[in-house]
Scaffold this motif. Sequence first.
Motif, PDB file in Angstrom:
ATOM      1  N   THR A 196       0.854  -1.188   0.000  1.00 58.86           N
ATOM      2  CA  THR A 196       0.000   0.000   0.000  1.00 58.86           C
ATOM      3  C   THR A 196       0.891   1.240   0.000  1.00 58.86           C
ATOM      4  OG1 THR A 196      -0.116  -0.090   2.426  1.00 58.86           O
ATOM      5  CG2 THR A 196      -1.902  -1.141   1.197  1.00 58.86           C
ATOM      6  N   PRO A 197       0.410   2.349  -0.551  1.00 50.72           N
ATOM      7  CA  PRO A 197       1.240   3.564  -0.584  1.00 50.72           C
ATOM      8  C   PRO A 197       1.638   4.009   0.816  1.00 50.72           C
ATOM      9  CG  PRO A 197      -0.642   3.770  -2.053  1.00 50.72           C
ATOM     10  CD  PRO A 197      -0.870   2.528  -1.258  1.00 50.72           C
ATOM     11  N   ARG A 224      -1.447  -6.566   7.181  1.00 51.27           N
ATOM     12  CA  ARG A 224      -1.521  -7.131   5.830  1.00 51.27           C
ATOM     13  C   ARG A 224      -0.795  -8.473   5.780  1.00 51.27           C
ATOM     14  NH1 ARG A 224      -5.124  -5.120   2.052  1.00 51.27           N
ATOM     15  NH2 ARG A 224      -4.223  -4.972  -0.035  1.00 51.27           N
ATOM     16  N   GLN A 225       0.354  -8.555   6.426  1.00 56.62           N
ATOM     17  CA  GLN A 225       1.109  -9.805   6.459  1.00 56.62           C
ATOM     18  C   GLN A 225       0.318 -10.903   7.155  1.00 56.62           C
ATOM     19  OE1 GLN A 225       4.712  -8.161   8.294  1.00 56.62           O
ATOM     20  NE2 GLN A 225       5.834  -8.611   6.425  1.00 56.62           N
ATOM     21  N   TRP A 228      -2.490 -12.077   4.902  1.00 59.56           N
ATOM     22  CA  TRP A 228      -1.980 -12.905   3.816  1.00 59.56           C
ATOM     23  C   TRP A 228      -1.646 -14.308   4.315  1.00 59.56           C
ATOM     24  CZ3 TRP A 228      -1.637 -14.434  -0.860  1.00 59.56           C
ATOM     25  CH2 TRP A 228      -0.632 -15.327  -1.238  1.00 59.56           C
ATOM     26  N   ALA A 229      -1.037 -14.420   5.488  1.00 58.98           N
ATOM     27  CA  ALA A 229      -0.679 -15.732   6.023  1.00 58.98           C
ATOM     28  C   ALA A 229      -1.928 -16.602   6.186  1.00 58.98           C
ATOM     29  CB  ALA A 229       0.050 -15.574   7.355  1.00 58.98           C
ATOM     30  N   MET A 230      -3.008 -16.007   6.684  1.00 56.72           N
ATOM     31  CA  MET A 230      -4.260 -16.753   6.838  1.00 56.72           C
ATOM     32  C   MET A 230      -4.846 -17.104   5.477  1.00 56.72           C
ATOM     33  SD  MET A 230      -5.950 -14.548   9.949  1.00 56.72           S
ATOM     34  CE  MET A 230      -7.483 -15.442   9.819  1.00 56.72           C
ATOM     35  N   MET A 231      -4.825 -16.151   4.556  1.00 55.31           N
ATOM     36  CA  MET A 231      -5.385 -16.377   3.230  1.00 55.31           C
ATOM     37  C   MET A 231      -4.648 -17.489   2.499  1.00 55.31           C
ATOM     38  SD  MET A 231      -5.625 -13.723   0.007  1.00 55.31           S
ATOM     39  CE  MET A 231      -6.406 -12.421   0.960  1.00 55.31           C
TER      40      MET A 231
END
Length: 326
Positions: A196-197, A224-225, A228-231
């Motif tokens: 993200t910016p 965010r990390q 992502w780990a869950m996703m």
Amino acid sequence: MGRAAPPSEQAILNRRRQLRGQKRLKFLISTWRTLAISGLAGSLLWLASLPRWVIHRPNQVTIRGNHTLSGTAIQALLPLQYPQSLFRLQPQVLASTLETALPIQKALITRQLFPPQVILEVQEQAPIAKTLCVGAVNPMEQRCILRQDLKPTPVQQGPAGIWLLDSRGRVAPLSSYPHLQTSGKLPTLTVLGLFTPAPPAAQKQLSKTDLAVDSPLMTLTQARQTSWAMMYRQIRQSPIKITTVDWRSANNLILETELGRVRLGPYNESFPEQLKALTRMEKLPRYVNPQQVLYIDLTNPERPLIQVREAGKAGANNQQPSPPTP
């Protein structure tokens, strides 16, 4: 029984002398202990300042255990300022920085006095996806700089256009993997919108450097990390092949799959059920020509919808419920 005789004046004087002697002894012991500790601390400080126990150059850091990740990339993120006293080194802080910023599962740092050296043992985490900087007409040509506000020292990587991502959300530029860059054997899964910016204040600070030319500053948050780990844990269990995760919109997560494009809406706790609904549609090509499918809508996993093109009308489309599960 008769009363005990009171102590004599001489006995009282002797007791007082004994107590004064004990106090003097305690004072001497306390003073000696303070002097000893101060001397030891001063000696350690003096030893720490000796040139023989100070590292002056990066080549005094030995990195072991890295098979694909380059030593240069690892060393670039070590928060060391040369010259660096070995006694003032904080191994746990250095190890935590590397484990948080890079695809490294475990880092162990030890100090060696003779000769003065820092030894870093790492256990790599294999990259499982690639992610791109987003914002250009051609994302493959967009380069960006990644800044992560870690404690005690923020870290910065890049500029780079292609980044490799591990299952925990740690990233490194493709250039940090020389063998993968040369062979071209990159992970097939692509993630868009992971970065993200960065805040405007950070962007303004970067614009004063030469790196800012055509390289926007991005950030990767811990939240965010974690997401992502869950996703990824859920994605890798899906029997449907997923090639792209498009996370650019917070309101519409999109998957590119072997069945076509899938719209899921915001990423939330419904994601596992949405993947299960997608699995139940694995025989969809028997009922619908994949070339006619615009996208599959799994915003409500209990009522999947398929957007298809109308026959004979280019660009037109028609929304249909999914076929019954065989």
